[in-house]
Design a protein around this motif. Structure first.
Motif, PDB file in Angstrom:
ATOM      1  N   LEU A   1      -5.069   2.971  44.822  1.00 31.74           N
ATOM      2  CA  LEU A   1      -4.398   1.723  44.504  1.00 31.74           C
ATOM      3  C   LEU A   1      -5.417   0.584  44.506  1.00 31.74           C
ATOM      4  N   ASN A   2      -5.182  -0.389  43.632  1.00 32.05           N
ATOM      5  CA  ASN A   2      -6.027  -1.582  43.621  1.00 32.05           C
ATOM      6  C   ASN A   2      -5.174  -2.769  43.208  1.00 32.05           C
ATOM      7  N   GLU A   3      -5.764  -3.934  43.126  1.00 30.36           N
ATOM      8  CA  GLU A   3      -4.983  -5.141  42.855  1.00 30.36           C
ATOM      9  C   GLU A   3      -4.491  -5.207  41.409  1.00 30.36           C
ATOM     10  N   GLU A   4      -5.004  -4.336  40.541  1.00 30.98           N
ATOM     11  CA  GLU A   4      -4.528  -4.296  39.155  1.00 30.98           C
ATOM     12  C   GLU A   4      -3.341  -3.346  38.989  1.00 30.98           C
ATOM     13  N   ASN A   5      -3.295  -2.250  39.750  1.00 29.19           N
ATOM     14  CA  ASN A   5      -2.239  -1.259  39.513  1.00 29.19           C
ATOM     15  C   ASN A   5      -1.172  -1.195  40.606  1.00 29.19           C
ATOM     16  N   ALA A   6      -1.374  -1.877  41.718  1.00 28.87           N
ATOM     17  CA  ALA A   6      -0.471  -1.728  42.871  1.00 28.87           C
ATOM     18  C   ALA A   6       0.961  -2.182  42.570  1.00 28.87           C
ATOM     19  N   ILE A   7       1.126  -3.333  41.940  1.00 28.96           N
ATOM     20  CA  ILE A   7       2.470  -3.868  41.701  1.00 28.96           C
ATOM     21  C   ILE A   7       3.262  -2.946  40.779  1.00 28.96           C
ATOM     22  N   LYS A   8       2.647  -2.524  39.683  1.00 32.49           N
ATOM     23  CA  LYS A   8       3.346  -1.601  38.768  1.00 32.49           C
ATOM     24  C   LYS A   8       3.660  -0.286  39.474  1.00 32.49           C
ATOM     25  N   PHE A   9       2.710   0.220  40.265  1.00 25.16           N
ATOM     26  CA  PHE A   9       2.924   1.477  40.967  1.00 25.16           C
ATOM     27  C   PHE A   9       4.127   1.377  41.899  1.00 25.16           C
TER      28      PHE A   9
ATOM     29  N   ARG B   1      -7.723   4.232  54.759  1.00 26.95           N
ATOM     30  CA  ARG B   1      -7.579   3.061  53.886  1.00 26.95           C
ATOM     31  C   ARG B   1      -8.442   3.199  52.634  1.00 26.95           C
ATOM     32  N   GLY B   2      -9.644   3.707  52.825  1.00 24.40           N
ATOM     33  CA  GLY B   2     -10.538   3.880  51.683  1.00 24.40           C
ATOM     34  C   GLY B   2      -9.979   4.834  50.648  1.00 24.40           C
ATOM     35  N   LYS B   3      -9.315   5.906  51.094  1.00 32.59           N
ATOM     36  CA  LYS B   3      -8.742   6.876  50.167  1.00 32.59           C
ATOM     37  C   LYS B   3      -7.508   6.327  49.457  1.00 32.59           C
ATOM     38  N   ILE B   4      -6.712   5.533  50.163  1.00 31.11           N
ATOM     39  CA  ILE B   4      -5.473   4.996  49.568  1.00 31.11           C
ATOM     40  C   ILE B   4      -5.791   3.882  48.591  1.00 31.11           C
ATOM     41  N   GLY B   5      -6.741   3.004  48.934  1.00 32.13           N
ATOM     42  CA  GLY B   5      -7.145   1.939  48.022  1.00 32.13           C
ATOM     43  C   GLY B   5      -7.182   0.575  48.688  1.00 32.13           C
ATOM     44  N   ARG B   6      -7.620  -0.382  47.921  1.00 33.47           N
ATOM     45  CA  ARG B   6      -7.773  -1.753  48.417  1.00 33.47           C
ATOM     46  C   ARG B   6      -6.871  -2.659  47.576  1.00 33.47           C
TER      47      ARG B   6
END
Length: 242
Positions: free
Chosen positions: A62-70, A144-149
């Motif tokens: 997950l990142n700040e570009e895909n988190a909301i849609k996910f 946390r690193g595996k899940i995303g920032r």
């Protein structure tokens, strides 16, 4: 002359036996071997394909570009709304609000990913809050690193207040003028009747429905000057309830 004839016939018979002996069996053996090899190749290709799919799942971040849609998509089919947290002080259950979809989906997702297991209640403020989801253990940083920032936007206008027993999400410690929520941590209000000065700045996304005495027990634990419990309080297991 008779001896030569017999010798000649014996030679012919020997040649015939040699020609008609082992080759058919050898040919059959090669055929079986070829089939086994083909099956092995097919099995390996299937195994490689499955491994590739699993690797893609495992490497999704997950990142700040895909988190909301996910989390928007994740919340669509989400029927579960309760999570039980088992700690070194006992267990308690929270129920999450349906109308705060991103924060609810995030908490359920992290629970399914086993993120909260072995994290701690790392901050305790007597008669105010307990805060969990972090740890000084390297395992937590690796999870946390595996899940995303990523961060989550605040969702403070759904009418929920910071009553006693409310579970809410703290803001990130990064440069964060919009008070975006840190997705890996949460706090629970222990003030009676509540801590309403937090309303509007933080997002309540659920409430404790069972085991508030355990929350109070955590809140009463001795702490050091940095509000860290003197004796570590672990979340042993977090599980989504059907």
């Amino acid at each position: 002359m008779r001896v030569l004839k017999l010798s000649f016939l014996a030679s012919l018979l020997l040649i015939f036996m040699v020609q008609c002996g082992n080759p058919p069996k050898k040919k059959q053996k090669n055929t079986v071997k070829e089939v086994v090899n083909q099956d092995s190749i097919k099995a390996k290709k299937r195994a490689d394909s499955i491994a590739l799919v699993e690797k893609e799942k495992d490497t999704f971040e997950l990142n700040e570009e895909n988190a909301i849609k996910f989390f928007f998509d994740y919340a669509k089919d989400l029927k579960q709304d309760k999570v039980r947290l088992t700690t070194t002080k006992g267990s308690f259950t929270v129920q999450l609000y349906d109308n705060v979809p991103y924060h609810k989906a995030n908490f359920i997702y992290l629970t399914h990913k086993k993120y909260f297991d072995s994290t701690q209640f790392h901050r305790v403020v007597p008669n105010f809050i307990i805060q969990g989801g972090n740890s000084d253990d390297m395992r937590t940083a690796k999870k946390r690193g595996k899940i995303g920032r990523y961060l989550l936007p605040p969702d403070t206008r759904k009418g929920h207040k910071h009553h006693r027993g409310t579970i809410s999400m703290p803001s990130s410690e990064r440069d964060n003028p919009h008070k975006l929520a840190s997705p890996f941590e949460f706090f629970i209000v222990t003030t009676n009747p509540g801590s309403y000065h937090l309303d509007g700045d933080y997002t309540p996304f659920g409430r404790v429905i069972e085991g508030m005495d355990v929350v109070d027990k955590i809140n009463q634990t001795p702490i050091d000057t940095g509000e860290w419990p003197k004796k570590n309080i672990y979340i042993l297991k977090a599980e989504v309830l059907d």
